[in-house]
Design a protein around this motif. Structure first.
Motif, PDB file in Angstrom:
ATOM      1  N   LYS A 359      24.470  30.153  55.079  1.00  0.00           N
ATOM      2  CA  LYS A 359      24.987  28.787  55.238  1.00  0.00           C
ATOM      3  C   LYS A 359      24.036  27.772  54.608  1.00  0.00           C
ATOM      4  CE  LYS A 359      25.961  25.377  58.852  1.00  0.00           C
ATOM      5  NZ  LYS A 359      25.914  25.100  60.296  1.00  0.00           N
ATOM      6  N   LYS A 360      22.756  27.960  54.849  1.00  0.00           N
ATOM      7  CA  LYS A 360      21.751  27.057  54.285  1.00  0.00           C
ATOM      8  C   LYS A 360      21.743  27.118  52.763  1.00  0.00           C
ATOM      9  CE  LYS A 360      17.685  27.383  56.287  1.00  0.00           C
ATOM     10  NZ  LYS A 360      16.539  28.024  56.995  1.00  0.00           N
ATOM     11  N   SER A 361      21.949  28.317  52.232  1.00  0.00           N
ATOM     12  CA  SER A 361      21.882  28.473  50.774  1.00  0.00           C
ATOM     13  C   SER A 361      23.029  27.779  50.063  1.00  0.00           C
ATOM     14  CB  SER A 361      21.879  29.958  50.411  1.00  0.00           C
ATOM     15  OG  SER A 361      23.154  30.548  50.641  1.00  0.00           O
ATOM     16  N   LYS A 362      24.123  27.521  50.792  1.00  0.00           N
ATOM     17  CA  LYS A 362      25.288  26.885  50.175  1.00  0.00           C
ATOM     18  C   LYS A 362      25.207  25.355  50.206  1.00  0.00           C
ATOM     19  CE  LYS A 362      28.393  30.774  51.073  1.00  0.00           C
ATOM     20  NZ  LYS A 362      28.461  31.194  49.668  1.00  0.00           N
ATOM     21  N   ARG A 363      24.215  24.808  50.933  1.00  0.00           N
ATOM     22  CA  ARG A 363      24.030  23.347  50.944  1.00  0.00           C
ATOM     23  C   ARG A 363      23.193  22.925  49.738  1.00  0.00           C
ATOM     24  NH1 ARG A 363      20.669  22.498  56.172  1.00  0.00           N
ATOM     25  NH2 ARG A 363      19.351  23.716  54.792  1.00  0.00           N
ATOM     26  N   LYS A 364      23.056  21.631  49.567  1.00  0.00           N
ATOM     27  CA  LYS A 364      22.135  21.140  48.546  1.00  0.00           C
ATOM     28  C   LYS A 364      20.719  21.540  48.933  1.00  0.00           C
ATOM     29  CE  LYS A 364      24.876  17.045  47.402  1.00  0.00           C
ATOM     30  NZ  LYS A 364      24.928  15.565  47.483  1.00  0.00           N
ATOM     31  N   ASP A 365      19.972  21.988  47.954  1.00  0.00           N
ATOM     32  CA  ASP A 365      18.571  22.358  48.196  1.00  0.00           C
ATOM     33  C   ASP A 365      17.716  21.114  47.953  1.00  0.00           C
ATOM     34  OD1 ASP A 365      15.999  23.311  48.256  1.00  0.00           O
ATOM     35  OD2 ASP A 365      16.475  25.182  47.206  1.00  0.00           O
ATOM     36  N   TYR A 366      17.387  20.419  49.047  1.00  0.00           N
ATOM     37  CA  TYR A 366      16.645  19.169  48.910  1.00  0.00           C
ATOM     38  C   TYR A 366      15.256  19.382  48.326  1.00  0.00           C
ATOM     39  CZ  TYR A 366      20.316  16.840  51.612  1.00  0.00           C
ATOM     40  OH  TYR A 366      21.508  16.310  52.030  1.00  0.00           O
ATOM     41  N   TYR A 367      14.665  20.511  48.612  1.00  0.00           N
ATOM     42  CA  TYR A 367      13.345  20.795  48.040  1.00  0.00           C
ATOM     43  C   TYR A 367      13.451  20.916  46.520  1.00  0.00           C
ATOM     44  CZ  TYR A 367      11.803  21.706  52.822  1.00  0.00           C
ATOM     45  OH  TYR A 367      11.489  21.569  54.145  1.00  0.00           O
ATOM     46  N   LYS A 368      14.527  21.548  46.090  1.00  0.00           N
ATOM     47  CA  LYS A 368      14.735  21.719  44.646  1.00  0.00           C
ATOM     48  C   LYS A 368      15.053  20.389  43.993  1.00  0.00           C
ATOM     49  CE  LYS A 368      17.346  24.607  41.418  1.00  0.00           C
ATOM     50  NZ  LYS A 368      18.395  25.662  41.288  1.00  0.00           N
ATOM     51  N   VAL A 369      15.818  19.556  44.703  1.00  0.00           N
ATOM     52  CA  VAL A 369      16.156  18.226  44.169  1.00  0.00           C
ATOM     53  C   VAL A 369      14.881  17.426  43.889  1.00  0.00           C
ATOM     54  CG1 VAL A 369      17.195  15.983  44.755  1.00  0.00           C
ATOM     55  CG2 VAL A 369      18.444  18.114  45.210  1.00  0.00           C
ATOM     56  N   LEU A 370      13.903  17.510  44.809  1.00  0.00           N
ATOM     57  CA  LEU A 370      12.652  16.782  44.631  1.00  0.00           C
ATOM     58  C   LEU A 370      11.630  17.563  43.807  1.00  0.00           C
ATOM     59  CD1 LEU A 370      12.085  15.172  48.162  1.00  0.00           C
ATOM     60  CD2 LEU A 370      13.020  14.116  46.094  1.00  0.00           C
ATOM     61  N   GLY A 371      11.916  18.847  43.578  1.00  0.00           N
ATOM     62  CA  GLY A 371      10.999  19.656  42.783  1.00  0.00           C
ATOM     63  C   GLY A 371       9.738  20.035  43.523  1.00  0.00           C
ATOM     64  N   VAL A 372       9.855  20.274  44.832  1.00  0.00           N
ATOM     65  CA  VAL A 372       8.682  20.650  45.622  1.00  0.00           C
ATOM     66  C   VAL A 372       8.941  21.991  46.315  1.00  0.00           C
ATOM     67  CG1 VAL A 372       7.935  18.288  46.033  1.00  0.00           C
ATOM     68  CG2 VAL A 372       9.519  19.376  47.655  1.00  0.00           C
ATOM     69  N   HIS A 432      20.867  23.419  60.667  1.00  0.00           N
ATOM     70  CA  HIS A 432      21.909  22.674  61.362  1.00  0.00           C
ATOM     71  C   HIS A 432      22.692  21.806  60.381  1.00  0.00           C
ATOM     72  CE1 HIS A 432      19.312  23.624  64.867  1.00  0.00           C
ATOM     73  NE2 HIS A 432      20.489  23.695  65.477  1.00  0.00           N
ATOM     74  N   ASP A 433      23.913  21.515  60.763  1.00  0.00           N
ATOM     75  CA  ASP A 433      24.752  20.676  59.921  1.00  0.00           C
ATOM     76  C   ASP A 433      24.200  19.257  59.940  1.00  0.00           C
ATOM     77  OD1 ASP A 433      28.343  20.053  59.790  1.00  0.00           O
ATOM     78  OD2 ASP A 433      26.687  19.412  58.519  1.00  0.00           O
ATOM     79  N   LEU A 434      23.802  18.743  58.770  1.00  0.00           N
ATOM     80  CA  LEU A 434      23.158  17.432  58.700  1.00  0.00           C
ATOM     81  C   LEU A 434      24.107  16.317  58.284  1.00  0.00           C
ATOM     82  CD1 LEU A 434      19.908  18.540  56.865  1.00  0.00           C
ATOM     83  CD2 LEU A 434      20.269  18.302  59.297  1.00  0.00           C
ATOM     84  N   GLU A 435      25.334  16.688  58.013  1.00  0.00           N
ATOM     85  CA  GLU A 435      26.239  15.703  57.440  1.00  0.00           C
ATOM     86  C   GLU A 435      26.415  14.491  58.329  1.00  0.00           C
ATOM     87  OE1 GLU A 435      30.814  15.454  55.753  1.00  0.00           O
ATOM     88  OE2 GLU A 435      29.845  17.402  56.087  1.00  0.00           O
ATOM     89  N   ASP A 436      26.563  14.698  59.633  1.00  0.00           N
ATOM     90  CA  ASP A 436      26.786  13.565  60.545  1.00  0.00           C
ATOM     91  C   ASP A 436      25.570  12.671  60.628  1.00  0.00           C
ATOM     92  OD1 ASP A 436      28.696  15.595  62.861  1.00  0.00           O
ATOM     93  OD2 ASP A 436      29.295  14.499  61.045  1.00  0.00           O
ATOM     94  N   ASP A 437      24.370  13.271  60.450  1.00  0.00           N
ATOM     95  CA  ASP A 437      23.149  12.499  60.579  1.00  0.00           C
ATOM     96  C   ASP A 437      22.831  11.715  59.315  1.00  0.00           C
ATOM     97  OD1 ASP A 437      22.723  13.391  63.105  1.00  0.00           O
ATOM     98  OD2 ASP A 437      21.527  15.109  62.474  1.00  0.00           O
ATOM     99  N   THR A 438      23.175  12.291  58.151  1.00  0.00           N
ATOM    100  CA  THR A 438      22.771  11.639  56.907  1.00  0.00           C
ATOM    101  C   THR A 438      23.692  10.496  56.553  1.00  0.00           C
ATOM    102  OG1 THR A 438      24.043  13.282  55.673  1.00  0.00           O
ATOM    103  CG2 THR A 438      21.709  13.725  55.978  1.00  0.00           C
ATOM    104  N   GLY A 439      24.992  10.628  56.917  1.00  0.00           N
ATOM    105  CA  GLY A 439      25.925   9.556  56.612  1.00  0.00           C
ATOM    106  C   GLY A 439      25.990   9.309  55.124  1.00  0.00           C
ATOM    107  N   ASN A 440      26.216   8.103  54.753  1.00  0.00           N
ATOM    108  CA  ASN A 440      26.299   7.744  53.334  1.00  0.00           C
ATOM    109  C   ASN A 440      24.937   7.284  52.885  1.00  0.00           C
ATOM    110  OD1 ASN A 440      27.068   7.052  50.805  1.00  0.00           O
ATOM    111  ND2 ASN A 440      28.164   5.177  51.403  1.00  0.00           N
TER     112      ASN A 440
END
Length: 462
Positions: A359-372, A432-440
């Motif tokens: 499940k985690k692998s199918k989300r955006k990889d925030y570490y990869k987005v920032l390159g860390v 955990h599902d972060l969608e509700d927390d991140t919002g727009n």
């Protein structure tokens, strides 16, 4: 003297008649006793031996019946029933050629004897099935051999040779309980049968019970010193055990390269030993994972489960390798297979963990987005964010390029929002599902102190 002879004749007939009476009643043991008394009174009477042979056949004592029927025809070569019974005994014991000669002798004496005509056909069929079985064994077509032996045994029910060949082929097909049953039946009748002892050992050997197998091979060689199959199997069993134990010791001592080589050598000893080889492939796969040869480890575990589909340890090892490679779909499939087979708490935990990682692998990889790296510090995350948030977009770029860059900028802001907040970062890392927390969050960024950057500031003025 004449009176004595007459008395003996009366007793002979009485014993024979009583034997006949018990035979009709199917009390074959008593019939045997009375026919024996008749023979003792008159050992030159062919019909008495013929009658006792018939009784012995009904008692499944075919070798003794053969001796009696042979004695009957020696006393009287024109005794048709004697030749017929001798042929039936030969056929039951698997000697179809000798049986055929006897049946043809019956036809010489009585050309229209339908029973002899049918028995000739039965003998011919047995000979044909023997030839087919021999060819099948040479081609390793063990199913064909089992089929031929089943057909042959319909006529040759007391043939240990056919039964042993069937049992050996059942063992080669992995049908060990059936093979054991056939071999045990033979040993109950003949505890010294070297072929049956060999088959018992072969079943244990293929079930990875090496020590017990060796005991049976040794016993078979004691009964039949020239038994080459038992000798070869005994040698292979001992070599396989020694090489496997050497590999286990090297692994335990942390000498993984040596363990890998030893397991590889063990795999060349006997390709037919499926269960042991499955364990050796799994063991080598474990060593491969220790040596960071993950792809090789997966390949070895795959070979293990192809040999033994029930081998849970191989599925678990391969699943862990898939986890190490972050191939979570494959890992989930293996853990599901394991949990379906053995519903333990440990297996349930492993499955849930793999499903979470998937499940985690199918989300955006925030570490990869920032390159860390996933273990990046708070300062490293902030620096990476600043570097990416301040990338300029040329005003001369096409609308499509600008749109793509804005999307990336949004992802950078979203990633930083999550990874810079310890609570959100913890929830993200735990899946955990972060969608509700991140919002727009896509349009916002953050200064080092948390102050938002405008989109124009973020992309520069070209």
């Amino acid at each position: 003297m004449k009176l004595t002879s007459t008395v003996f004749t009366v007793f002979e007939k009485s014993f024979k008649e009583q034997g006949n009476a018990y035979y009709i009643k199917k009390d074959y043991s008593e019939a045997f006793n009375y026919y024996t008394k008749a023979i003792d009174m008159c050992p030159k009477n062919a019909s008495y031996y013929g009658n006792r042979a018939a009784t012995l056949m009904m008692l499944s004592r075919h070798r003794e019946a053969l001796e009696d029927s042979q004695q009957a025809v020696r006393l009287d070569d024109t005794f048709m029933k004697g030749h017929l019974r001798e042929g039936k005994c030969h056929l039951s014991l698997g000697n179809a050629m000798a049986a055929s000669r006897c049946f043809h002798r019956v036809l010489e004496l009585e050309p229209d004897n339908s029973q002899a005509q049918q028995e000739v056909k039965n003998a011919d069929s047995v000979l044909e099935y023997e030839k087919m079985a021999e060819l099948g064994f040479e081609k390793h077509d063990f199913r064909m051999v089992v089929f031929c032996m089943d057909r042959a045994l319909e006529s040759a029910s007391a043939c240990h040779r056919f039964k042993v060949l069937k049992a050996e082929c059942l063992a080669m097909l992995g049908r060990y309980p059936e093979a054991q049953s056939v071999a045990s039946d033979i040993l109950r009748m003949d505890s010294t049968n070297g072929d049956a002892l060999y088959v018992r050992g072969l079943c244990l050997y293929y079930e990875d019970c090496i020590d017990k197998a060796v005991q049976f091979f040794v016993q078979a060689l004691r009964m039949a010193p020239d038994h080459e199959k038992a000798r070869l199997a005994c040698r292979n069993a001992k070599a396989l055990k020694a090489k496997k134990e050497d590999g286990n010791k090297a692994f335990k001592d942390g000498n993984y390269d040596a363990a890998y080589e030893l397991y590889s050598e063990a795999l060349t000893i006997d390709p037919n030993n499926i269960k042991t080889n499955a364990k050796l492939f799994c063991n080598r796969g474990t060593v491969g994972s220790k040596l960071k040869k993950i792809d090789q480890a997966i390949e070895d575990c795959t070979k293990a489960v192809k040999l033994d589909e029930t081998y849970i340890k191989a599925y678990l090892r391969r699943a862990q390798c898939y986890m190490d490679k972050e191939e979570y779909d494959e890992a989930v499939r293996d853990y599901e297979k394991v949990y379906q087979t053995e519903k333990t708490k440990e297996h349930k935990h492993l499955l849930k963990n793999a499903q979470l990682e998937l499940k985690k692998s199918k989300r955006k990889d925030y570490y990869k987005v920032l390159g860390v790296d996933k273990n990046a510090t708070e300062d490293e995350i902030k620096k990476a964010y600043r570097k990416r948030a301040l990338i300029r977009i040329s005003i001369s770029a096409s609308a499509e390029v600008q749109k793509e860059e804005e999307k990336k900028f949004k992802e950078v802001g979203e990633a930083f929002t999550v990874l810079s907040d310890p609570k959100k970062k913890s929830r993200y890392d735990s899946g955990h599902d972060l969608e509700d927390d991140t919002g727009n969050m896509g349009g916002e960024g953050w200064r080092s102190a948390g102050e938002p950057l405008s989109r124009e500031e973020g992309r520069g003025r070209g």
